[in-house]
Design an enzyme around this catalytic site. Structure first.
Site, PDB file in Angstrom:
ATOM      1  N   HIS A  59      15.653 -13.657  13.669  1.00 61.16           N
ATOM      2  CA  HIS A  59      16.535 -14.311  14.646  1.00 61.16           C
ATOM      3  C   HIS A  59      16.281 -15.822  14.691  1.00 61.16           C
ATOM      4  CE1 HIS A  59      18.718 -11.068  16.575  1.00 61.16           C
ATOM      5  NE2 HIS A  59      17.620 -10.366  16.779  1.00 61.16           N
TER       6      HIS A  59
ATOM      7  N   HIS B 295      12.223  -8.268  12.157  1.00 57.92           N
ATOM      8  CA  HIS B 295      13.522  -8.309  12.827  1.00 57.92           C
ATOM      9  C   HIS B 295      13.589  -9.501  13.792  1.00 57.92           C
ATOM     10  CE1 HIS B 295      17.011  -6.247  15.020  1.00 57.92           C
ATOM     11  NE2 HIS B 295      16.677  -7.249  15.823  1.00 57.92           N
ATOM     12  N   GLU B 296      12.560  -9.639  14.630  1.00 60.09           N
ATOM     13  CA  GLU B 296      12.582 -10.711  15.640  1.00 60.09           C
ATOM     14  C   GLU B 296      12.497 -12.087  15.001  1.00 60.09           C
ATOM     15  OE1 GLU B 296      13.633 -10.097  18.471  1.00 60.09           O
ATOM     16  OE2 GLU B 296      13.398  -7.930  18.338  1.00 60.09           O
TER      17      GLU B 296
ATOM     18  N   CYS C  95      19.901  -3.887  17.817  1.00 60.47           N
ATOM     19  CA  CYS C  95      19.651  -5.265  18.242  1.00 60.47           C
ATOM     20  C   CYS C  95      20.428  -5.522  19.529  1.00 60.47           C
ATOM     21  CB  CYS C  95      20.114  -6.219  17.140  1.00 60.47           C
ATOM     22  SG  CYS C  95      19.883  -7.953  17.555  1.00 60.47           S
TER      23      CYS C  95
HETATM   24 NI    NI Z   1      17.632  -8.353  17.366  1.00 56.90          NI
END
Ligand code: NI
Length: 179
Positions: free
Chosen positions: A142, A138-139, A96
């Protein structure tokens, strides 16, 4: 356009929940500028994805760069929503831009339904599987203040990316479960 500073783990902004776009806000100049900055920032950091909170903008937009043989596809997703399909998992080593220099082993759901607005403010619904599904999860995490390190099931499967031999480390840790 500008390369923006990427916030690093420890910054409380990365732990906040980002807010939705109004549909009418998607095609405005300020949104276009934000997306352009995100691409420039991602490229300069050699990333494959970036979420707006990583540059300090608490808005629900992510960009991803998906590699397809010789080329890549860039995508922009506003207000993305993920619904998991089934419980089959896929494990992979993730990195990341907000946790620079490290990699960690994470298991995520293999197949998802992905709903989002594109840059033309059109609603899209897709089913995504495999590596791409991992990238989107994953994105999108966030946007809810979640980092991949929160998803790790074994903190031993974490290390500096230039030190970690992913095959070796995984084999070692796996064998220690049974040994
Ligand atoms: Ni990330």
């Amino acid at each position: 356009m500008a390369v923006r500073t990427i916030l690093r783990a420890g910054n409380p902004i990365l732990r906040e929940r980002a807010t939705e776009f109004e549909v009418g806000e998607i095609q405005t100049e300020s949104t276009r500028k934000l997306v352009a900055d995100m691409f420039e920032t991602m490229e300069s950091a050699n990333g494959q994805g970036l979420a707006a909170p990583q540059i300090g903008e608490l808005k629900r937009v992510v960009i991803v760069r998906l590699f397809r043989q010789e080329e890549y596809i860039d995508r922009v997703l506003f207000n993305p929503k993920i619904t998991v399909i089934g419980d089959s998992k896929l494990g992979s080593w993730e990195g990341c831009l907000s946790v620079p220099g490290f990699v960690g082993y994470v298991e995520r759901i293999r197949k998802i339904k992905l709903e989002f607005y594109n840059e033309s403010a059109k609603k899209n619904v897709e089913t995504v599987e495999g590596y791409d599904a991992v990238v989107y999860q994953h994105e999108c995490d966030h946007l809810d203040g979640i980092l991949y390190t929160d998803r790790m099931i074994d903190s031993r499967l974490f290390g500096f990316d230039d030190v970690t031999d992913t095959q070796e480390l995984k084999a070692l840790v796996r064998s220690s479960y049974t040994g």
